[in-house]
Design a protein around this motif. Sequence first.
Motif, short mmCIF file in Angstrom:
data_model
loop_
_atom_site.label_atom_id
_atom_site.label_comp_id
_atom_site.label_asym_id
_atom_site.label_seq_id
_atom_site.Cartn_x
_atom_site.Cartn_y
_atom_site.Cartn_z
N GLU A 17 0.81 -1.23 0.00
CA GLU A 17 0.00 0.00 0.00
C GLU A 17 0.84 1.27 0.00
O GLU A 17 0.30 2.37 -0.03
CB GLU A 17 -0.91 0.00 1.23
CG GLU A 17 -1.88 -1.16 1.24
CD GLU A 17 -2.60 -1.32 2.57
OE1 GLU A 17 -2.26 -0.60 3.55
OE2 GLU A 17 -3.52 -2.15 2.63
N CYS A 18 2.16 1.14 0.02
CA CYS A 18 3.04 2.31 0.12
C CYS A 18 3.20 3.02 -1.23
O CYS A 18 2.92 2.44 -2.28
CB CYS A 18 4.39 1.91 0.70
SG CYS A 18 5.53 1.17 -0.50
N PRO A 19 3.65 4.26 -1.21
CA PRO A 19 3.83 5.03 -2.46
C PRO A 19 4.73 4.34 -3.49
O PRO A 19 4.48 4.42 -4.68
CB PRO A 19 4.43 6.35 -1.99
CG PRO A 19 3.95 6.49 -0.58
CD PRO A 19 3.92 5.09 -0.02
N TYR A 20 5.79 3.66 -3.03
CA TYR A 20 6.70 2.96 -3.95
C TYR A 20 5.91 1.96 -4.80
O TYR A 20 6.03 1.93 -6.02
CB TYR A 20 7.80 2.25 -3.16
CG TYR A 20 8.70 1.38 -4.01
CD1 TYR A 20 9.83 1.91 -4.63
CD2 TYR A 20 8.43 0.02 -4.19
CE1 TYR A 20 10.66 1.12 -5.41
CE2 TYR A 20 9.25 -0.78 -4.97
CZ TYR A 20 10.36 -0.23 -5.57
OH TYR A 20 11.18 -1.01 -6.35
N CYS A 21 5.11 1.12 -4.15
CA CYS A 21 4.34 0.10 -4.87
C CYS A 21 3.28 0.74 -5.77
O CYS A 21 3.08 0.29 -6.90
CB CYS A 21 3.69 -0.87 -3.89
SG CYS A 21 4.90 -1.96 -3.10
#
Length: 106
Positions: free
Chosen positions: A78-82
């Motif tokens: 759910e993080c910005p990277y993903c």
Amino acid sequence: MGNRWGIPKDVETQVRERDLSCVYCGTSFTNSAQTHKTRATWEHIVNDVKLNNSDNIALCCRSCNSSKGSKLLKHWLECPYCLRKGITKDSVATIVEIHLSQNNKI
């Protein structure tokens, strides 16, 4: 023992044969010293160094490994990277999908 990370040799062999690209983003691995982006790194899908079997050990690119760090897999997804890379529970390798469907601790 197989390597400096304590992964047994038979597990290392199985994982190297199975994971020819990053289990998260799909980047194909090369043996080139020119770029770190395509070099495989060892990954514990569930962040527990005692779980050194082929069900928990995988290969991923350095970028994904650095981004995930010690985060729980379900939180990392759910993080910005993903989000930026388009990495979702539906786009990861089968070994990761299995963990997501079977284990609430990751």
